[in-house]
Design a protein around this motif. Structure first.
Motif, PDB file in Angstrom:
ATOM      1  N   GLN A   1       0.741  -1.167  -0.084  1.00 17.89           N
ATOM      2  CA  GLN A   1       0.093  -0.047  -0.201  1.00 17.89           C
ATOM      3  C   GLN A   1       0.883   1.368   0.017  1.00 17.89           C
ATOM      4  O   GLN A   1       0.557   2.318  -0.640  1.00 17.89           O
ATOM      5  CB  GLN A   1      -0.923   0.112   1.236  1.00 17.89           C
ATOM      6  N   LEU A   2       1.943   1.062   0.933  1.00 17.73           N
ATOM      7  CA  LEU A   2       2.901   2.287   0.634  1.00 17.73           C
ATOM      8  C   LEU A   2       3.524   2.613  -0.494  1.00 17.73           C
ATOM      9  O   LEU A   2       3.719   3.704  -0.965  1.00 17.73           O
ATOM     10  CB  LEU A   2       3.954   2.197   1.952  1.00 17.73           C
ATOM     11  N   ALA A   3       3.831   1.615  -1.147  1.00 19.32           N
ATOM     12  CA  ALA A   3       4.495   1.642  -2.575  1.00 19.32           C
ATOM     13  C   ALA A   3       3.560   2.250  -3.645  1.00 19.32           C
ATOM     14  O   ALA A   3       3.832   2.916  -4.429  1.00 19.32           O
ATOM     15  CB  ALA A   3       4.940   0.080  -2.792  1.00 19.32           C
ATOM     16  N   VAL A   4       2.212   1.732  -3.501  1.00 18.31           N
ATOM     17  CA  VAL A   4       1.188   2.367  -4.378  1.00 18.31           C
ATOM     18  C   VAL A   4       1.430   3.956  -4.105  1.00 18.31           C
ATOM     19  O   VAL A   4       1.023   4.708  -5.140  1.00 18.31           O
ATOM     20  CB  VAL A   4      -0.161   1.642  -4.061  1.00 18.31           C
ATOM     21  N   ALA A   5       1.176   4.516  -2.797  1.00 19.15           N
ATOM     22  CA  ALA A   5       1.221   5.888  -2.376  1.00 19.15           C
ATOM     23  C   ALA A   5       2.491   6.531  -3.097  1.00 19.15           C
ATOM     24  O   ALA A   5       2.401   7.684  -3.615  1.00 19.15           O
ATOM     25  CB  ALA A   5       1.085   5.733  -0.970  1.00 19.15           C
ATOM     26  N   GLN A   6       3.567   5.748  -2.984  1.00 20.89           N
ATOM     27  CA  GLN A   6       4.805   6.498  -3.275  1.00 20.89           C
ATOM     28  C   GLN A   6       4.802   6.676  -4.690  1.00 20.89           C
ATOM     29  O   GLN A   6       5.390   7.611  -5.328  1.00 20.89           O
ATOM     30  CB  GLN A   6       5.905   5.451  -2.789  1.00 20.89           C
TER      31      GLN A   6
ATOM     32  N   ALA B   1      -1.520   6.812   3.447  1.00 24.62           N
ATOM     33  CA  ALA B   1      -1.355   8.117   2.852  1.00 24.62           C
ATOM     34  C   ALA B   1      -0.588   8.912   3.523  1.00 24.62           C
ATOM     35  O   ALA B   1       0.268   9.822   2.935  1.00 24.62           O
ATOM     36  CB  ALA B   1      -2.554   8.548   2.364  1.00 24.62           C
ATOM     37  N   LYS B   2      -1.042   9.029   4.639  1.00 25.16           N
ATOM     38  CA  LYS B   2      -0.215  10.121   5.594  1.00 25.16           C
ATOM     39  C   LYS B   2       1.093   9.811   5.724  1.00 25.16           C
ATOM     40  O   LYS B   2       2.147  10.720   5.749  1.00 25.16           O
ATOM     41  CB  LYS B   2      -1.006  10.497   7.185  1.00 25.16           C
ATOM     42  N   VAL B   3       1.310   8.494   5.890  1.00 29.64           N
ATOM     43  CA  VAL B   3       2.937   8.222   6.327  1.00 29.64           C
ATOM     44  C   VAL B   3       3.744   8.389   4.968  1.00 29.64           C
ATOM     45  O   VAL B   3       4.842   8.995   5.039  1.00 29.64           O
ATOM     46  CB  VAL B   3       2.935   6.483   6.659  1.00 29.64           C
ATOM     47  N   ALA B   4       3.083   8.134   3.917  1.00 29.91           N
ATOM     48  CA  ALA B   4       3.775   8.500   2.360  1.00 29.91           C
ATOM     49  C   ALA B   4       4.074   9.997   2.547  1.00 29.91           C
ATOM     50  O   ALA B   4       5.128  10.440   1.915  1.00 29.91           O
ATOM     51  CB  ALA B   4       3.077   7.814   1.219  1.00 29.91           C
ATOM     52  N   LEU B   5       2.956  10.920   2.569  1.00 31.19           N
ATOM     53  CA  LEU B   5       3.130  12.213   2.225  1.00 31.19           C
ATOM     54  C   LEU B   5       4.086  12.820   3.429  1.00 31.19           C
ATOM     55  O   LEU B   5       4.616  13.850   2.995  1.00 31.19           O
ATOM     56  CB  LEU B   5       1.710  12.863   2.636  1.00 31.19           C
ATOM     57  N   ARG B   6       4.298  12.470   4.558  1.00 34.57           N
ATOM     58  CA  ARG B   6       5.171  12.715   5.597  1.00 34.57           C
ATOM     59  C   ARG B   6       6.646  12.119   5.533  1.00 34.57           C
ATOM     60  O   ARG B   6       7.327  12.554   5.965  1.00 34.57           O
ATOM     61  CB  ARG B   6       4.533  12.546   6.966  1.00 34.57           C
ATOM     62  N   ALA B   7       6.769  11.107   4.634  1.00 32.68           N
ATOM     63  CA  ALA B   7       8.085  10.459   4.333  1.00 32.68           C
ATOM     64  C   ALA B   7       8.328  10.116   5.787  1.00 32.68           C
ATOM     65  O   ALA B   7       9.675   9.932   6.328  1.00 32.68           O
ATOM     66  CB  ALA B   7       9.181  11.441   3.851  1.00 32.68           C
TER      67      ALA B   7
END
Length: 152
Positions: free
Chosen positions: A55-60, A110-116
């Motif tokens: 899921q994180l990779a999709v967001a990235q 999504a928030k984890v990805a946006l906040r790196a």
């Protein structure tokens, strides 16, 4: 005569350090802005039920596209770009019941990805597809996670 106001150096917030992606996802609050909602919708429709790393990779991929200069420059514009994601119809992301556990997870990812806040397992990827789809030979494989393969 008053002294002119001097700018104050405000330290840039650093992402929190987490012991695991699970911990990073669990630490996210429930508030959201447009980018987080658009990204969460994409994560939800493209990868709900996948491992958090997938899921994180999709967001990235979506964030990478927005930064690449090859796609629209905002997360929402990337998600709603014509012909890019099959769940988008007429430029609209379908509504999602925000009480669903899978959506709450997608929003946190999504928030984890946006906040790196956690390193993506597919950091340079601009494309992904399901394992059941054949890829173009021109792309370089970056990662295979769950049911998706990621490319740059």
């Amino acid at each position: 005569q008053a002294d002119p106001v001097q700018p104050v150096d405000v330290p840039k917030p650093q992402p929190a350090t987490f012991d695991s992606l699970d911990a990073a996802v669990a630490a996210q609050d429930t508030s959201s802005d447009d980018d987080a909602r658009c990204l969460a919708g994409a994560v939800y429709f493209e990868s709900k039920g996948e491992p958090l790393s997938g899921q994180l990779a999709v967001a990235q991929v979506i964030i990478n596209r927005a930064k690449s200069g090859r796609f629209p420059t905002s997360v929402c514009s990337v998600v709603t770009q014509r012909g890019q994601f099959s769940f988008v119809h007429a430029g609209i992301i379908p509504s999602i019941d925000s009480s669903r556990a899978a959506y709450r997870t997608a929003l946190a990812v999504a928030k984890v990805a946006l906040r790196a806040a956690w390193d993506s397992p597919a950091p340079d990827a601009l494309f992904f597809h399901a394992r059941s789809v054949s890829a173009s030979a021109r792309m370089t494989k970056v990662a295979a996670i769950g049911n998706h393969i990621f490319y740059r």
